[in-house]
Write an enzyme that holds these catalytic residues in place. Structure first.
Site, mmCIF file in Angstrom:
data_model
loop_
_atom_site.group_PDB
_atom_site.id
_atom_site.type_symbol
_atom_site.label_atom_id
_atom_site.label_comp_id
_atom_site.label_asym_id
_atom_site.label_seq_id
_atom_site.Cartn_x
_atom_site.Cartn_y
_atom_site.Cartn_z
ATOM 1 N N LYS A 77 0.811 -1.280 0.020
ATOM 2 C CA LYS A 77 0.086 -0.129 0.092
ATOM 3 C C LYS A 77 0.716 1.339 -0.138
ATOM 4 O O LYS A 77 1.951 1.140 0.688
ATOM 5 C CB LYS A 77 -0.839 -0.172 1.195
ATOM 6 C CG LYS A 77 -1.999 1.031 1.384
ATOM 7 C CD LYS A 77 -2.702 0.547 2.611
ATOM 8 C CE LYS A 77 -4.002 1.591 2.829
ATOM 9 N NZ LYS A 77 -4.725 1.367 4.028
ATOM 10 N N SER A 152 -9.749 1.111 3.039
ATOM 11 C CA SER A 152 -8.949 1.862 2.107
ATOM 12 C C SER A 152 -7.757 1.219 1.504
ATOM 13 O O SER A 152 -7.308 1.799 0.512
ATOM 14 C CB SER A 152 -8.080 2.847 2.823
ATOM 15 O OG SER A 152 -7.428 2.396 3.755
ATOM 16 N N SER A 176 -9.499 -1.473 7.130
ATOM 17 C CA SER A 176 -9.268 -1.158 5.744
ATOM 18 C C SER A 176 -8.510 -2.169 5.231
ATOM 19 O O SER A 176 -7.968 -2.253 4.084
ATOM 20 C CB SER A 176 -8.106 -0.048 5.899
ATOM 21 O OG SER A 176 -9.017 1.296 5.877
#
Lengths: 487, 96
Positions: A77, A152, A176
């Site tokens: 990420k 996310s 997330s």
């Protein structure tokens, strides 16, 4: 389509049937076929990845084996600092930022011989549940590109579903990792707070943030976790005691395990297809020998409210560092304060601005005790409820998300509706406990449904033990439409 | 119960230079979110302590020893403006 996870690829690497360079080429080729439609990567570091893959192959040839991630193409990420590779947290305020150091989790991945393919898309600063809050454009769901991948860590979930990496790493503050894993039909896991170093993870809410793996199988998840966790002196909240063995229980079965079904995580707002898939899985677990108990954790009713005070409060403090002076975007002003206020207004997107304002309000004079202080007391109540539940059961189960993947744009105008996406995942963050989402089936529209297994702090062994049984019973096949459709 | 928010004050505290339309939009949205968040005040039972680390860690200290740090030039190369080993910023106080 990749049928199995990286553990299987690792066996082929070690038997000489394939090479790390070949695995990387397949991942890069998959990315080049799917990125225009899915947009899961913000940066692909093909050059760096080729060097790492060649080094892994050379290490195998020399008989040097650093463990299960050696030679495996993984994605991370874009809120984890990677030395020499742009790291934006999907924000304009960090456009062009190239960190001078690696996050501790990244350093461990490199030491384990992993091949880092690139940086995946996210909601700006990890604030969101759909990856639509990225300043660089949304990611779309590989099972249906008209829908969101969750968030996310939406990019991290999508690359694993589609095969443009064999595993990925995300961060989970309120769900997330688990919620996008659920919406993209992959396995996503949040470890016990303090077990994976947060050093170099761009901070959102420091008492909740935890890095964890997204993978195609439960075994991969346990192996990936074992590769990155452990005490780190660079993180003052890092746990220095004895860690459990995440792989120890994978083949043990579930005979005699006590499973609690959370009464509060069902009912209004939950899609019937999700509820029936989850209760069907509970029945099958019972047939496998678990003892099923219905449990009530009343404080879960206010967990979401507490989360949306605590997380923005911590965010408003953490994001004070983005001041236009030391790195990142600068918009000029006559004084330092004017420069800061202009830079931040220009550099932060609407959701980040909203949460910074919310957190600033909750911490401000006159409101602190009614909002932030009370939210922290709710947090204690949640920990108390969990503690009582775990006197009677070994793990708790629930849906991961009340719904399957929703349509792009469906919740962007209504922040509160978006926040409700995380209602099942937030309690584990507030308590600091581990939890995992395992895909268990598809709804009538062909969209994945995730099953959440929660465990007490440092309960990763029993959590993975149950998750492995869920995976065996579900026989879920990761074959997203977008990956199948383009060739 | 509607919640009163002095949004201009909050934006100033947060160092966010927002125009009047933006302020009004955020004020309305925060009102809705805070009404939901105010449910934390319905928590029943005896008063509880505020909690921090789930594993009960308290302070951790490292040894007071010098160790390598990031390279100054490399760090400053990421600054919007730097000079002679320093970050450059406009005055913190307004000048006469």
């Amino acid at each position: 389509v990749i049928e199995t996870g990286f553990a299987a690829a690792g066996r082929r690497l070690r038997s000489g049937e394939t090479t790390s360079v070949t695995l990387l080429d397949t991942a890069l080729d998959t990315a080049s076929r799917t990125e225009a439609q899915i947009h899961a990567y913000l940066t692909i570091d093909a050059e760096g990845a080729r060097e790492a893959a060649a080094r892994a192959d050379a290490d195998f040839a020399d008989g040097l084996d650093r463990g299960p991630l050696q030679g495996i193409p993984v994605a991370v990420k874009d809120n984890m600092c990677t030395r020499g590779v742009e790291t934006t947290a999907a924000s304009q305020i960090l456009a062009g930022y190239v960190p001078p150091y690696d996050a501790s989790a990244i350093a461990r991945l490199r030491d384990a011989g992993a091949v880092i393919v690139g940086k995946t898309n996210l909601d700006e600063f990890a604030m969101g549940s759909s990856t639509e809050n990225s300043a660089y454009g949304p990611t779309y769901n590989p099972w249906d590109p008209d829908r969101v991948p969750g968030g996310s860590s939406g990019g991290s979930a999508a690359v694993v579903a589609i095969g443009s990496a064999l595993a990925s790493f995300g961060s989970d503050t309120g769900g997330s990792i688990r919620q996008p894993a659920s919406l993209c039909g992959v396995v996503g896991m949040k470890p016990t707070y303090g077990t994976v170093s947060r050093y170099g993870l761009i901070a959102f809410a420091s008492s909740l943030d935890q890095i964890g793996p997204l993978t195609r199988t439960v075994e991969d998840s346990a192996l990936a976790l074992a590769s990155i966790w452990g005490h780190d002196r660079l993180d003052a909240t890092s746990f220095a005691g004895d860690y459990p063995d995440p792989v120890a229980g994978l083949d043990r079965g579930v005979e005699g395990i006590r499973v609690g079904v959370v009464a509060e995580l069902a009912g209004e707002g939950y899609e019937p297809s999700v509820e029936s898939a989850v209760s069907d899985m509970v029945a099958r677990l019972q047939a496998s020998g678990v003892e099923v108990v219905e449990v009530s954790l009343p404080s879960f009713e206010v967990a979401l409210s507490a989360y949306y005070l605590i997380a923005p409060a911590e965010a408003s403090s953490n994001l004070a560092r983005f001041d236009g002076i030391r790195y990142g975007l600068r918009v000029g002003g006559a004084t330092t304060e004017e420069l800061m206020a202009r830079t931040r207004a220009e550099g932060f997107g609407p959701e980040v601005t909203r949460r910074v304002l919310l957190g600033t309000y909750a911490l401000s004079a006159g409101y602190y005790d009614a909002f932030y202080g009370q939210a922290q007391r709710v947090r204690s109540a949640i920990q108390g409820d969990f503690g009582r539940a775990y006197e009677a059961v070994d793990v708790l189960v629930s849906p991961t998300s009340p719904t399957v993947a929703f349509e792009a744009g469906a919740r962007t105008a209504d922040p509160l509706a978006m926040y409700l996406s995380d209602i099942c995942t937030i309690p584990s963050n507030l308590a600091g406990h581990p939890a995992i989402s395992v895909p268990i089936g598809l709804d009538d529209a062909g969209l994945p449904i995730g099953f959440q297994v929660m465990a007490p702090a440092l309960g990763e062994e029993v959590m993975y033990q149950v998750a492995a049984e869920v995976e065996r019973l579900a026989e879920f096949s990761i074959e997203p439409r977008a990956a199948a459709g383009v060739s | 119960m509607p919640i009163e928010i002095d949004i201009a004050h909050v934006a100033r505290l947060a160092r966010l230079d927002l125009d009047p339309d933006e302020l009004e939009r955020y004020r309305a949205q925060l009102g809705v979110i805070l009404e939901h968040a105010a449910r934390v005040q319905t928590l029943e039972g005896e008063p509880r302590v505020e909690s921090a680390h789930p594993l009960g860690l308290v302070n951790t200290y490292r040894e007071d020893a010098v160790s390598p740090t990031l390279d100054r030039d490399e760090v400053l190369s990421m600054a919007p403006e730097a000079f002679d080993g320093f970050f450059v910023a406009p005055p913190a106080l307004e000048t006469e």
